[in-house]
Design a protein around this motif. Sequence first.
Motif, mmCIF file in Angstrom:
data_model
loop_
_atom_site.group_PDB
_atom_site.id
_atom_site.type_symbol
_atom_site.label_atom_id
_atom_site.label_comp_id
_atom_site.label_asym_id
_atom_site.label_seq_id
_atom_site.Cartn_x
_atom_site.Cartn_y
_atom_site.Cartn_z
ATOM 1 N N SER A 152 0.454 -0.301 -5.838
ATOM 2 C CA SER A 152 0.878 -0.133 -7.228
ATOM 3 C C SER A 152 1.186 1.322 -7.525
ATOM 4 O O SER A 152 1.933 1.635 -8.451
ATOM 5 C CB SER A 152 -0.217 -0.647 -8.171
ATOM 6 O OG SER A 152 -1.407 0.102 -8.004
ATOM 7 N N ASP A 153 0.602 2.231 -6.727
ATOM 8 C CA ASP A 153 0.865 3.669 -6.854
ATOM 9 C C ASP A 153 1.250 4.212 -5.482
ATOM 10 O O ASP A 153 0.395 4.634 -4.698
ATOM 11 C CB ASP A 153 -0.374 4.388 -7.386
ATOM 12 C CG ASP A 153 -0.139 5.893 -7.553
ATOM 13 O OD1 ASP A 153 1.005 6.329 -7.357
ATOM 14 O OD2 ASP A 153 -1.108 6.608 -7.875
ATOM 15 N N PRO A 154 2.538 4.221 -5.166
ATOM 16 C CA PRO A 154 2.964 4.672 -3.835
ATOM 17 C C PRO A 154 2.784 6.171 -3.625
ATOM 18 O O PRO A 154 3.004 6.665 -2.515
ATOM 19 C CB PRO A 154 4.449 4.291 -3.798
ATOM 20 C CG PRO A 154 4.862 4.305 -5.232
ATOM 21 C CD PRO A 154 3.678 3.832 -6.011
ATOM 22 N N LEU A 155 2.381 6.910 -4.683
ATOM 23 C CA LEU A 155 2.140 8.341 -4.552
ATOM 24 C C LEU A 155 0.701 8.655 -4.167
ATOM 25 O O LEU A 155 0.322 9.820 -4.064
ATOM 26 C CB LEU A 155 2.472 9.048 -5.872
ATOM 27 C CG LEU A 155 3.926 8.916 -6.336
ATOM 28 C CD1 LEU A 155 4.124 9.582 -7.669
ATOM 29 C CD2 LEU A 155 4.882 9.476 -5.316
ATOM 30 N N ASN A 156 -0.112 7.617 -3.991
ATOM 31 C CA ASN A 156 -1.510 7.812 -3.630
ATOM 32 C C ASN A 156 -1.605 8.112 -2.134
ATOM 33 O O ASN A 156 -1.881 7.242 -1.308
ATOM 34 C CB ASN A 156 -2.314 6.567 -3.994
ATOM 35 C CG ASN A 156 -3.812 6.790 -3.850
ATOM 36 O OD1 ASN A 156 -4.264 7.766 -3.252
ATOM 37 N ND2 ASN A 156 -4.588 5.872 -4.397
ATOM 38 N N VAL A 157 -1.384 9.386 -1.794
ATOM 39 C CA VAL A 157 -1.369 9.788 -0.391
ATOM 40 C C VAL A 157 -2.739 9.659 0.243
ATOM 41 O O VAL A 157 -2.872 9.413 1.448
ATOM 42 C CB VAL A 157 -0.844 11.237 -0.263
ATOM 43 C CG1 VAL A 157 -1.767 12.222 -0.963
ATOM 44 C CG2 VAL A 157 -0.657 11.620 1.191
ATOM 45 N N PHE A 158 -3.805 9.789 -0.561
ATOM 46 C CA PHE A 158 -5.150 9.671 -0.014
ATOM 47 C C PHE A 158 -5.407 8.243 0.473
ATOM 48 O O PHE A 158 -6.023 8.039 1.519
ATOM 49 C CB PHE A 158 -6.171 10.067 -1.076
ATOM 50 C CG PHE A 158 -5.991 11.477 -1.585
ATOM 51 C CD1 PHE A 158 -6.305 12.566 -0.779
ATOM 52 C CD2 PHE A 158 -5.483 11.703 -2.846
ATOM 53 C CE1 PHE A 158 -6.122 13.855 -1.232
ATOM 54 C CE2 PHE A 158 -5.304 12.994 -3.311
ATOM 55 C CZ PHE A 158 -5.621 14.083 -2.509
ATOM 56 N N ALA A 159 -4.937 7.261 -0.287
ATOM 57 C CA ALA A 159 -5.100 5.877 0.129
ATOM 58 C C ALA A 159 -4.348 5.611 1.424
ATOM 59 O O ALA A 159 -4.847 4.935 2.339
ATOM 60 C CB ALA A 159 -4.621 4.930 -0.965
ATOM 61 N N ILE A 160 -3.141 6.145 1.524
ATOM 62 C CA ILE A 160 -2.341 5.943 2.733
ATOM 63 C C ILE A 160 -3.024 6.582 3.937
ATOM 64 O O ILE A 160 -3.084 5.990 5.023
ATOM 65 C CB ILE A 160 -0.923 6.514 2.531
ATOM 66 C CG1 ILE A 160 -0.179 5.686 1.474
ATOM 67 C CG2 ILE A 160 -0.144 6.528 3.837
ATOM 68 C CD1 ILE A 160 1.183 6.212 1.124
ATOM 69 N N ASP A 161 -3.555 7.786 3.762
ATOM 70 C CA ASP A 161 -4.253 8.448 4.862
ATOM 71 C C ASP A 161 -5.492 7.663 5.281
ATOM 72 O O ASP A 161 -5.773 7.526 6.485
ATOM 73 C CB ASP A 161 -4.661 9.866 4.437
ATOM 74 C CG ASP A 161 -3.464 10.804 4.349
ATOM 75 O OD1 ASP A 161 -2.416 10.469 4.934
ATOM 76 O OD2 ASP A 161 -3.565 11.851 3.674
ATOM 77 N N ASP A 162 -6.243 7.146 4.306
ATOM 78 C CA ASP A 162 -7.440 6.366 4.628
ATOM 79 C C ASP A 162 -7.082 5.104 5.401
ATOM 80 O O ASP A 162 -7.788 4.706 6.334
ATOM 81 C CB ASP A 162 -8.181 5.991 3.344
ATOM 82 C CG ASP A 162 -8.906 7.189 2.733
ATOM 83 O OD1 ASP A 162 -9.048 8.209 3.423
ATOM 84 O OD2 ASP A 162 -9.299 7.097 1.548
#
Length: 611
Positions: free
Chosen positions: A130-140
């Motif tokens: 829902s928030d593609p700018l959440n780079v921390f989630a992508i890294d995790d």
Amino acid sequence: MSTAGGAGAERAPVTAAAASGAPITSSGRRRRLGEILTDAGVLTQQDLEKALTAQKESGERLGSALVSLGLIDEDVMLTALETQLGIPRVELARYIINPEVAHLLPEAFVRSHKVFPIERAGSRLTLAMSDPLNVFAIDDVRISTGLEVDPVIASEAEIEAAIAECYGQGPGMKLVREVQAQVAGAGGKARPTADQARRAAEDAQVMSAPAVRLANAIIAEAVKARASDIHIEPQESQVRVRYRVDGVLRQVMTFPRELGPAVASRIKVTAGMDIAERRVPQDGRVEIRAEGEEVDLRVSTLPTLHGEKVEIRILRSKGAIVRIEELGFLEGDVARLRQVLARPNGIILVTGPTGSGKTMTLYAALQELNSPEKNIVTVEDPVEFRLAGLNQVQTNPRAGLTFAAVLRAVLRQDPDIVMVGEIRDRETAEVAIRFAMTGHLVLSTFHTIDAAGALVRLTEMGVEPYLVASSVSAVVAQRLVRKVCSYCIEEYEADPATWEAWRALAPDMAAKAEAEKGRVLRRGRGCRQCANTGCYGRTAIGEVMLVDDDIRGLIMRSAPAEDIEDAAVRAGMTHLVVDGARKVLLGITTQEELAKVCAVPDGKGEAQVCP
């Protein structure tokens, strides 16, 4: 998790910057959501500052703050992100959940970050966010799975629905656990004996709030799922909840048997029924507001071996009554039906089995006839839909208010049009005929297999043939079939034998379809939107028989139904199965769905008629 169109469905290219979770500016700084939305022109700087202030106070994500404040529509926001970031947007409803892929991430993680893994291809994982700018989630995700992440955009509501389906954490199931925990706290461990089960039920009833919330959640989720009926069924070791959607029952949840009496009691209280009486069947009714719409619930209980079974019929008032052309009849039959509705007198019968949409057809006709110049009276058991401008009467046999008794009273009410919910016996039929013979238009339902059989059935009930011949203007026989789901529709080439069988039934439609796109039929592949059934919604197939002079003569001679049917076909009537075949060729429904209500072609080119 694969799309309805297959795992290889085309997708917009994901750039390296997009794959990292946020595009990089020329200065090397990652752009933020607010910047992207203001640059796209969908958000002003003033609104952004207002949302940032609210975000600091609430601690929620900026996107959620913008939507909750009404500063931007979520759909507009997601479209802007898709355009600005080059990250494709997906409709999760079109995807079928793959449990192996979904469980690559822990439940707590996907819930907290509002993400959902939908597809794995080699070393790459497609992640709905829902928030593609959440780079921390992508890294995790990259670290925990060891896979490269390709983000795609999906709405928060769609992600939450996917999570609920995957982990069984919908509102109803959450409340099941809550009520179960409170019952366990009040009554100790589960009690295996019948007496102890009753005591546990009484303990559960004391804690009414969770039970009420569970009952409300079951109803709300049924309304959201477009269910027409809810079945709450006590079994030997559990209570099963099933919804009837598009005419088909499907199980949606189970909960411990000890909770059954509490939930049943809450529903009975709401519907004005006696909760102390569990030995005899009861009926009740209540109007509620669920999922933003007004619904009328008809509640029925039945004592079974393992406790009270509760059945709830859901009647919707909003958008429930449609126009004649929206029922599903093809253009020619709509014109024939309107032709008889324009007559000042006569009986129009709508026939078919239970659940075939007869009442909906009657109300569509009444809506067309409704005007200040006409006095319209309906006699029903029960009144299923409320239509402004009509005088609607509900029968009450216990008080002596039977169909025949009400109809005799209506004769003195100066009616122009009378709708009788159902002709059940000779007395009701004769009163309806008296209305028609004295210059009134009468609409009613009847239980016969086809149109011609209705005329024969009236005479078999003891009505004189000359009365039937002179009073009945038309008979409409119909069935309901499920439609192909528009979310996951696909085309396939029919084998030659099957195609020739359809051509034998509907040669004109088959020739037209073949000329336009070849021997192609349609079906639904199955998706989350249609609960993987391939079908969504229902439409009517029907035959409209106008009673002309030839048919009147056959009735007077007590001719068999087959002769009446042949005469009707010569006069322009379309058989039920032929109407269904046309809808198969048009891609509205499938041959499998048609086979549930009619005898369909057997692949040898033989035209068959409805059973």
